[in-house]
Design an enzyme around this catalytic site. Sequence first.
Site, short mmCIF file in Angstrom:
data_model
loop_
_atom_site.label_atom_id
_atom_site.label_comp_id
_atom_site.label_asym_id
_atom_site.label_seq_id
_atom_site.Cartn_x
_atom_site.Cartn_y
_atom_site.Cartn_z
N PRO A 166 4.75 1.91 9.84
CA PRO A 166 5.78 2.89 10.20
C PRO A 166 6.09 3.76 8.97
CG PRO A 166 6.71 0.66 10.12
CD PRO A 166 5.28 0.53 9.71
N ASP A 192 6.11 2.70 3.49
CA ASP A 192 6.03 1.77 4.61
C ASP A 192 7.45 1.27 4.90
OD1 ASP A 192 5.71 -0.44 6.25
OD2 ASP A 192 3.91 -1.16 5.23
N HIS A 193 7.99 1.69 6.02
CA HIS A 193 9.40 1.37 6.29
C HIS A 193 9.61 -0.10 6.63
CE1 HIS A 193 13.49 2.29 6.65
NE2 HIS A 193 13.45 3.34 7.45
N ARG A 194 8.53 -0.88 6.77
CA ARG A 194 8.71 -2.32 6.96
C ARG A 194 9.15 -2.97 5.65
NH1 ARG A 194 2.90 -3.94 8.90
NH2 ARG A 194 2.57 -2.68 7.03
N VAL A 215 9.97 -0.84 2.55
CA VAL A 215 10.84 0.00 1.74
C VAL A 215 11.88 0.66 2.65
CG1 VAL A 215 10.87 2.04 0.26
CG2 VAL A 215 8.92 0.45 0.16
#
Length: 540
Positions: A336, A512-514, A516
């Site tokens: 994501p 990577d929003h998982r 950060v």
Amino acid sequence: MAIEKIKAPDLGGAENVEIIEVCVSAGDTVDAEDSLVVVESDKASMEIPAPQAGKVVAVLVNEGDSLNEGDVILELEVQGEEAASEAPADPEVEARLEEVPAPVVESAAEATTSQASTVQSFPIPDIGGDSAEVIELCVAVGDAVEEGDSLIVLESDKASMEVPSPAAGTIKAILINEGDTASAGLPLVEMEVVGSVAATSEDIPMPTPAADAKEKIIEPKQVSEKHQPVHGMTENRPTGEVYAGPSVRKMAREIGVDLAIVPGSGPRGRIQKADVKSFIKDALANKRVGQATGGAGIPQVPDIDFAQFGEVRLEKMSKLHKVTATNMHRSWLNVPHVTAFDDVDITDLEAFRSTLKKEAEKAGVKITPLPFLLKALAKALMAHPKMNSSLHADGEHLVYKDYVHIGMAVDTPAGLMVPVIRDVDKKSIFELAAETVELAQKAKERKLKPQEMQGGTFTVSSLGAMGGTGFTPIVNTPEVAILGVSKLSVKPVWDGENFVPKKMLPLSLSYDHRVVNGADAGRFFVFLNSILQDFRRLAL
Ligand code: CAO
């Protein structure tokens, strides 16, 4: 160029081992360690890797053939004169091809011929020198087992193997857990056995491959549990039980396919790579998946005959282009992405850079903004270690790296390459300038060694020399962030009283929003920009 005959290595003493998968065809190009064939004995599936890179000239074996040590598997056209007659030369590879011997009885007591019941402890047998993870317990306390029944399933990098029971009896205690690391000699089970049991390791025969042996390899439970069967697919075995070789299992894990729901077309229903590919193809083609899941599926791109609209040319994509396409697609689908943008004032840095030009020329290097960016990034990554981390494959841990190796996207005639500059934090601006030029040159001439493209913790993609005001780079997984650099331009900036001309560098940070969060990225960006704005801050 030389043609080498690639022969089967020592198969751990086993003979007439069945070839269950041929992984290459004539004309294929292989790298060292790529799998050539998968063989299977009654207790283990093993891959025979290429001892060196080359082009397959002829495959001399077929699926279903029996293989013995020294049999020629294929002919490989290799660079240079060096011979590679046997696969593999690597002792570690040889070690993992060893057959799994039968468990030994822990106590080295005398053999007993008594018919009375005794409780005996059995350790893990020799598993070929390596340790392996326990991925399945096949028995529970109280179970009655026959000699040869599977007690546990182990999995190392390349092989999955079952440890069979050395005798018939009843399980009294299980001395190991799923997820434990098993190695030879560790306690495995306590069993109540009746009658004559071999009691020394010498008395226990080595298992021999049986052509008609029925083996099941069990997929790790956590993988099976994560996935629901895909609409339209037939389940041909109970969920959780998977019959596939290590390379297929690795491939499935990488793409996230649950092998428990993939129909196998190989001997005895074994799942092959082609099965996984066609499973994915079918799933993508099945538009109903998307509809049934409220749009979560991926609708197939229609196959259009462009020639109906005008002249067309067909050009084959280079291997590098295809690899890049796959990597980009995988990253795009798995990660994501969020991209943050900022313009950083590097007026002072540019002034400093121009004062260095003569000095740099004397040192034989060309100084562009890139080495300054690398240096500032290294400092920022060390201060914000999450940006330098990776998500562990188990999805439950972050892997923090105490080194800063930064990849640099390089545009080459053959496609995009990402050489890695190691230990950026420990290098000077001049050293970094020299190394970026050297690596970019090597990339363009396709002279990079594999290790020069590995180990990156973060990537920079600079389109500054070309133009553009911003772009959204795709994270180079398993890294968690990437910095895009666009073209510097002079802009009017309000200083409180006047608009003053400033050299503004547009930066874009995708992450990577998982791993950060927006706030993590924001803090990192502010820190990075503060250094670029005033390079003296590097010394703080
Ligand atoms: N803004 C304005 N000018 C810039 C700049 C920027 N952000 N970055 C570099 N420049 C200037 C340099 O100073 C140099 O100018 P001079 O010749 O006048 O000194 C000129 O542009 C050319 O620089 P360069 O490209 O030779 O060197 P570099 O250190 O900036 O970059 C490299 C090296 C290898 C990153 C680059 O050559 C390259 O291949 N970039 C493409 C990367 C890419 O394709 N990314 C996309 C990936 S995603 O599809």
